[in-house]
Design a protein around this motif. Structure first.
Motif, PDB file in Angstrom:
ATOM      1  N   TYR A   1      -4.578  -1.820  -5.277  1.00  0.00           N
ATOM      2  CA  TYR A   1      -3.828  -0.647  -5.715  1.00  0.00           C
ATOM      3  C   TYR A   1      -2.414  -0.704  -5.147  1.00  0.00           C
TER       4      TYR A   1
ATOM      5  N   ASP B   1      -2.290  -4.408 -10.832  1.00  0.00           N
ATOM      6  CA  ASP B   1      -3.439  -4.717 -11.688  1.00  0.00           C
ATOM      7  C   ASP B   1      -4.028  -6.075 -11.330  1.00  0.00           C
TER       8      ASP B   1
ATOM      9  N   ASP C   1      -9.942  -0.767  -8.789  1.00  0.00           N
ATOM     10  CA  ASP C   1      -8.484  -0.741  -8.687  1.00  0.00           C
ATOM     11  C   ASP C   1      -8.006  -0.513  -7.267  1.00  0.00           C
TER      12      ASP C   1
END
Length: 246
Positions: A149, A152, A191
């Protein structure tokens, strides 16, 4: 527009298909940049302060309430949010959102009495008349994450990493990319968003202190979170009051 003479703030209301749910309006001061001081890349949200309202103010009337005819025609049921740059004379809309505000919804849920699911059902059914709140003046949420995070990247090197302190937070934490195994909380990768930590208070400083006290109870590999969520709220609210918006 001169940034030194503006305030960025969003205003949210809840509509039951026929009329606005009251009390049900709030203002949110959100930080989307990844790093302290609004540096770094844009994210969905790094944290925010939500200010529930007991009745509509000028900012509410000049933003979301202007859409009442459209909401009635559409039979809309749910939250409506308008994010604005506000000056002394005008409120300039930046975006119009017909969904939960992440992570503002977690902060708002922290301030609600009773089952949240029951309230959402009543909104969807068109029978909700009001939101039952605990009377908190300020609500705050801080997003806690780790790499990758906010990129991506497909790197999941933190997958299965332990996250300690969750049990100490009870209902004051909303889990994201995590799972529980053998009574232990672990990162699931994803993520990199670990959780959102929430708190309430009578003023901004008290709310900040409570929220970050909770964040500091978490122990995980290379935690990421902003340490300045809420810092601009007192100054921005004072300016909005001076201009007669709130």
């Amino acid at each position: 527009i001169d940034p030194s003479t503006t305030v960025e703030v969003s205003t949210e209301g809840w509509f039951n298909g026929v009329d606005w749910i009251q009390p049900g309006f709030n203002h949110t001061f959100e930080e989307k940049r990844f790093m302290v001081g609004n540096l770094g890349s844009m994210t969905g949200c790094m944290g925010n302060v939500v200010v529930p309202l007991r009745e509509p103010d000028r900012l509410v009337k000049e933003t979301v309430m202007k859409m009442t005819p459209m909401m009635k025609k559409a039979g809309w049921r749910g939250p409506i949010d308008v994010n604005c740059l506000v000056t002394k004379e005008h409120a300039y809309a930046l975006e119009f959102t017909c969904r939960f505000g992440y992570d503002a919804i977690e902060a708002l849920m922290h301030g609600m009495k009773g089952p949240v699911g029951g309230f959402l059902f009543e909104v969807a059914a068109g029978i909700a008349k009001g939101i039952s709140l605990n009377g908190y003046d300020f609500l705050m949420v801080v997003r806690v994450s780790h790499f990758p995070y906010p990129t991506d990247s497909e790197d999941i090197g933190y997958e299965n990493g332990p996250v300690l302190g969750i049990d100490q937070l009870g209902k004051d934490v909303y889990l994201s990319s995590m799972y529980k195994k053998d009574e232990k909380y672990l990162s699931s990768g994803g993520d990199g968003t670990i959780c959102k930590v929430v708190a309430h208070g009578r003023d901004v400083r008290e709310t900040q202190r409570r929220c970050y006290d909770k964040v500091h109870k978490l122990k995980l590999m290379d935690p990421q979170y902003r340490t300045d969520i809420g810092n601009r709220v007192e100054k921005d609210m004072a300016r909005l009051r001076e201009w007669g918006w709130i």
